[in-house]
Design a protein around this motif. Sequence first.
Motif, PDB file in Angstrom:
ATOM      1  N   THR A   1       0.833  -1.201   0.000  1.00 56.48           N
ATOM      2  CA  THR A   1       0.000   0.000   0.000  1.00 56.48           C
ATOM      3  C   THR A   1       0.870   1.255   0.000  1.00 56.48           C
ATOM      4  OG1 THR A   1      -1.711  -1.187   1.227  1.00 56.48           O
ATOM      5  CG2 THR A   1      -1.841   1.208   1.233  1.00 56.48           C
TER       6      THR A   1
ATOM      7  N   ASN B   1       2.228   2.036  -3.306  1.00 58.62           N
ATOM      8  CA  ASN B   1       1.180   2.324  -4.291  1.00 58.62           C
ATOM      9  C   ASN B   1       0.998   1.187  -5.291  1.00 58.62           C
ATOM     10  OD1 ASN B   1      -0.878   3.891  -5.181  1.00 58.62           O
ATOM     11  ND2 ASN B   1       0.390   5.252  -6.431  1.00 58.62           N
TER      12      ASN B   1
ATOM     13  N   ALA C   1      -1.079  -1.579  -4.182  1.00 57.59           N
ATOM     14  CA  ALA C   1      -2.265  -2.305  -3.675  1.00 57.59           C
ATOM     15  C   ALA C   1      -3.504  -1.905  -4.462  1.00 57.59           C
ATOM     16  CB  ALA C   1      -2.458  -1.978  -2.201  1.00 57.59           C
TER      17      ALA C   1
ATOM     18  N   GLU D   1      -7.756  -3.072  -0.977  1.00 56.54           N
ATOM     19  CA  GLU D   1      -6.687  -3.325  -0.018  1.00 56.54           C
ATOM     20  C   GLU D   1      -6.225  -2.018   0.608  1.00 56.54           C
ATOM     21  OE1 GLU D   1      -4.551  -7.265  -2.015  1.00 56.54           O
ATOM     22  OE2 GLU D   1      -3.934  -5.250  -2.661  1.00 56.54           O
ATOM     23  N   ALA D   2      -6.068  -0.955  -0.215  1.00 54.19           N
ATOM     24  CA  ALA D   2      -5.637   0.331   0.291  1.00 54.19           C
ATOM     25  C   ALA D   2      -6.664   0.900   1.266  1.00 54.19           C
ATOM     26  CB  ALA D   2      -5.405   1.300  -0.866  1.00 54.19           C
TER      27      ALA D   2
END
Length: 195
Positions: A12, A15, A17, A21-22
């Motif tokens: 995450t 950058n 994900a 998910e984030a």
Amino acid sequence: MNRPSEELLHKTLENRATAAEAASVAEWLATDSGQAWASRYIGRDFDRREACGDCEQAEVDSERIFTRIKSTLTRGRRRRILFRVAAVVIPVVLVLGVALRLDRQVGGIFSAAEYDEFVVDRGRRTQCLFQDGSIAYLNSESKIIYPVKFGLFERRIRLEGEAYFKVEHNTRRPFIVEFEGGEIRVLGTSFNVKA
């Protein structure tokens, strides 16, 4: 809420994900345990930078940098001046070279022309052919003085006696016959002169 895995957290933060998910990681970071983890993570980054702080905080040798910038600017100025001088000198040298070569080929433009003399004995007649194709038919006891090569702007000869001329046409270089008491200037014709 359960703590996400280290792999998901790094994914995450880098950058990589997915949006779902984030969103779950952002929800966890809003909790107290998530904020504590983020604080440790940021502190660890800060500690790493502090450990390498010597290389980042090294003193900059501004005098050396300023000297290099000055020398680069000076070289640039010299190049520009050299190109301007070359732009003036090269065409002048080329024109002079062409003019000198033309002088050697045509003769008499910049230097004194070489002259030949042709004399006809008593009782004889002869003809004289010039390099431009013009012909002079000389009568007995006549003398003609002419340049080995005609000039760039005129074709000039000197006559003593009598001659009949057939002059090749050339509007840029008139054919001039000098004799005692005057001269005849033509561009291309036939005529007789008795001087």
